[in-house]
Enzyme design. Sequence first.
Site, PDB file in Angstrom:
ATOM      1  N   ALA A 195      10.063  14.369 -12.027  1.00  0.00           N
ATOM      2  CA  ALA A 195      11.345  14.840 -11.513  1.00  0.00           C
ATOM      3  C   ALA A 195      11.090  15.910 -10.465  1.00  0.00           C
ATOM      4  O   ALA A 195      10.043  16.547 -10.452  1.00  0.00           O
ATOM      5  CB  ALA A 195      12.175  15.402 -12.653  1.00  0.00           C
ATOM      6  N   GLU A 219       1.034   5.282   1.138  1.00  0.00           N
ATOM      7  CA  GLU A 219       0.423   6.232   2.059  1.00  0.00           C
ATOM      8  C   GLU A 219      -0.410   7.215   1.234  1.00  0.00           C
ATOM      9  O   GLU A 219      -0.054   7.548   0.107  1.00  0.00           O
ATOM     10  CB  GLU A 219       1.506   6.976   2.840  1.00  0.00           C
ATOM     11  CG  GLU A 219       2.185   6.055   3.830  1.00  0.00           C
ATOM     12  CD  GLU A 219       3.206   6.770   4.703  1.00  0.00           C
ATOM     13  OE1 GLU A 219       3.041   7.972   4.971  1.00  0.00           O
ATOM     14  OE2 GLU A 219       4.165   6.104   5.109  1.00  0.00           O
ATOM     15  N   LEU A 250       0.822  -1.222   0.000  1.00  0.00           N
ATOM     16  CA  LEU A 250       0.000   0.000   0.000  1.00  0.00           C
ATOM     17  C   LEU A 250       0.852   1.267   0.000  1.00  0.00           C
ATOM     18  O   LEU A 250       1.976   1.289   0.495  1.00  0.00           O
ATOM     19  CB  LEU A 250      -0.980   0.010   1.173  1.00  0.00           C
ATOM     20  CG  LEU A 250      -0.486   0.170   2.609  1.00  0.00           C
ATOM     21  CD1 LEU A 250      -0.136   1.613   2.953  1.00  0.00           C
ATOM     22  CD2 LEU A 250      -1.545  -0.329   3.569  1.00  0.00           C
ATOM     23  N   CYS A 263       9.652   4.240   3.492  1.00  0.00           N
ATOM     24  CA  CYS A 263       9.856   2.980   2.761  1.00  0.00           C
ATOM     25  C   CYS A 263      11.001   3.032   1.757  1.00  0.00           C
ATOM     26  O   CYS A 263      12.032   2.388   1.961  1.00  0.00           O
ATOM     27  CB  CYS A 263       8.569   2.577   2.050  1.00  0.00           C
ATOM     28  SG  CYS A 263       7.294   2.078   3.214  1.00  0.00           S
ATOM     29  N   PHE A 271       5.446   7.590 -12.022  1.00  0.00           N
ATOM     30  CA  PHE A 271       6.710   7.619 -11.290  1.00  0.00           C
ATOM     31  C   PHE A 271       7.842   8.195 -12.119  1.00  0.00           C
ATOM     32  O   PHE A 271       8.992   7.792 -12.009  1.00  0.00           O
ATOM     33  CB  PHE A 271       7.060   6.230 -10.726  1.00  0.00           C
ATOM     34  CG  PHE A 271       6.566   6.090  -9.314  1.00  0.00           C
ATOM     35  CD1 PHE A 271       5.207   6.074  -9.054  1.00  0.00           C
ATOM     36  CD2 PHE A 271       7.459   6.040  -8.239  1.00  0.00           C
ATOM     37  CE1 PHE A 271       4.737   6.002  -7.747  1.00  0.00           C
ATOM     38  CE2 PHE A 271       6.999   5.964  -6.939  1.00  0.00           C
ATOM     39  CZ  PHE A 271       5.639   5.944  -6.697  1.00  0.00           C
TER      40      PHE A 271
END
Length: 419
Positions: free
Chosen positions: A236, A136, A134, A244, A233
């Site tokens: 920049a 956050e 998961l 994590c 993802f």
Amino acid sequence: MAELGFEVIGIDTDLNKVTTLQGGHVPFFEPGLDEVLERNIKAGRLRFSTSIQEAAEFGDVHFICVGTPQLAGAQRADMTQVFGSIAALAPYLKPTDLVVGKSTVPVGTAHEIFEQLKNTAAAGVEVAWNPEFLREGFAVEDTLRPDRLVVGVRSQRAEDILREVYAPLIEINTPFLVTDFPTAELVKVAANSFLATKISFINAMAEVCEAAGADVSQLAEAIGYDPRIGNRFLSAGLGFGGGCLPKDIRAFMARAGELGADEALMFLREVDQINLRRRSHTVDLARKTLGGEFVGKSVTLLGAAFKPNSDDVRDSPSLDVAVAISNAGANVKIHDPKALENAARVYPNMNYEQDVMKALEGADLIIHGTEWNEYRELDPAEVAKVVNTRHVIDGRNVLDPQAWRAAGFTYRALGRPTA
Ligand code: UDX
């Protein structure tokens, strides 16, 4: 698990947390979790306790969800909580029970727990490893509609129990992968290493764009259309933080070293370095923007949490930059919609301001460090009225350069020198 229809006891050693949770309140900020908590407490499916004996006697399946933070002064994980909770649980386990690890652990941990339990009163107990993926800010959604479920098991019985536990999710076609212990443990750190690498890749491109006068946001968009690369993802900016990704890649390198496979993960050192450089480059850019000197200047940091929709400040890039600039002599004010209390616990001597416009008052430089929606929605013309000098550094590449320039600001973003 209560939302999926099971009867659940949540255990913590911290009585304050247990009391807060039992009262229907979540002791941290996570969108949507309060409602789920309240609903299930009211329905009588969920309660909280500090008594591990009570939990052990009540439950058939025991999830170990404790933290594995980075060990102080080392790269590897601190496993005290995992082994501590197993040791506390072991005397009360029934031979038909299943212990399921969810914590992110060095590969080999599940085997070690299996061997430990074999030699105790808990002989016969099954062990499984079921990594948690998961995010956050999306915890409820990710738990009730996960991308996949991975279970590392050693027996058909353990697999069968977990198929029963996750039946509602399997029914909605969630991929359910059954593996051995080490593969399940590695899936988690491999996934986080890949995500960290993707972010550091685009941040490395940002450094080259910075040197070449190119625009990393356009570059990311353009490569992201290739479905083999994908556009997620690839933002920049100030880079990754949190509880994590940073500690997981370090612990993974440390564990690979112990296994004699350190060469395989050398690149993660670079991933970590690129990521940390984002913070120092932002401080350098801030100094340059202010004419080479921080002393006597006021800097406002927008954001203290490591990411939006969270009050978590662990390894927060934005907070790190704030502290570095303050140490270099500037007056720093920090704003965040949710994370100020946590930030003040870690850095009690910094200045925090709950009202965003007050935080911006008198600033010589604004640094946008965490991409909360409310910062995107700021009206640069209104901000221009309260600051001292009009400079903004966009550490997350999401503010509108034209709008800020139109209000008289100099706008700089990492990896977009000409934006
Ligand atoms: C991560 C993993 O995503 C999750 O699967 C795992 O279970 C726990 O670790 P989380 O720490 O909640 O989740 O945050 P994530 O959304 O992955 O973001 C991590 C950091 O990367 C944040 O600081 C974020 O701001 C940064 N980030 C993310 C970028 O800098 N660029 C991006 O493109 C994406």
